[in-house]
Motif scaffolding. Sequence first.
Motif, short mmCIF file in Angstrom:
data_model
loop_
_atom_site.label_atom_id
_atom_site.label_comp_id
_atom_site.label_asym_id
_atom_site.label_seq_id
_atom_site.Cartn_x
_atom_site.Cartn_y
_atom_site.Cartn_z
N LEU A 70 0.84 -1.19 0.00
CA LEU A 70 0.00 0.00 0.00
C LEU A 70 0.87 1.24 0.00
N CYS A 116 -2.74 -2.59 9.23
CA CYS A 116 -3.12 -1.56 8.25
C CYS A 116 -4.49 -1.02 8.62
N VAL A 117 -4.64 0.27 8.49
CA VAL A 117 -5.90 0.94 8.86
C VAL A 117 -7.05 0.44 7.98
N TRP A 199 0.54 3.02 8.64
CA TRP A 199 0.83 4.24 7.87
C TRP A 199 1.84 5.12 8.60
MO LIG Z 1 -2.48 2.12 5.15
#
Ligand SMILES: [Mo]
Length: 237
Positions: A70, A116-117, A199
């Motif tokens: 990502l 991961c969000v 992130w």
């Molecule tokens: Mo992300």
Amino acid sequence: MSSFAAVSDKETKAKRDKVVAARARLRERFEAKATTSGSEGSGTGPANRHGMPKLPPGQTPAKATTWPVLDLGVTPRISNEEWQLEIRGLCEAPSTLRWHDLMNFEQVDEASDFHCVTTWSRMDIAFRGVRLIDVLASAHPSERASHIMCYATDGYCTNLSLTEALKPDVLLAYRAEGEPLSAEHGGPVRVITPQLYAWKGAKWICAIEFMDADRPGFWEKNGYSMTGNPWLDDRYS
Ligand SMILES: [Mo]
Ligand SMILES: Nc1nc2c(c(=O)[nH]1)N[C@H]1C(S)=C(S)[C@@H](COP(=O)(O)O)O[C@H]1N2
């Protein structure tokens, strides 16, 4: 598990003692003002998960074999020889580190989780790298420094409080699962923040700035949380 590369002379040893002392002083400063940012969020790996296969709220495990990629869509290709990390901002000893400088810090292996969000998590990725606290301590951050901004070669940036950045399992990672970190995952060197959403870990890290206040990075300007604690479901602002 951690080890120093072979100590070749007294000078190297003295340098490392200095790093260890600087790290201890810096950690002391920040442990004194550690926030209550989630009692279960201060680190990961099996031990810190209390041996439970437990995921933060709203997260689903990704297949053990998949580690999705990502990013903003460009993949910088940087050799170890080309790689540079500039440390700047509110510190007494700004510097630019090269690959061999990174190799002179203590090398550590950490199995870390990656949240991961977008709701997938990968548990226990085996990373090898250098503790961010060691690198930050070597720059002698000023008393006023409270946050850092991490900048990446693709134009990305993300903010971290020093309280989070100095946690011992936050790494400048250059190997994953026994292989050099691939360009897709941010190689040669990226940040890994196991206690925060992924992130917060800049791939292709190229600069770190000490700041005396919090400032939003790329995703933080676009609606993501300034702090990003997965254990508190702390996704958006
Ligand atoms: Mo992300
Ligand atoms: N330089 C850079 N770092 C970045 C990003 C990015 O776009 N550029 N994306 C972040 C986001 S949103 C996530 S979820 C993780 C993804 O890392 P991965 O591609 O290795 O899974 O990297 C983070 N670090």
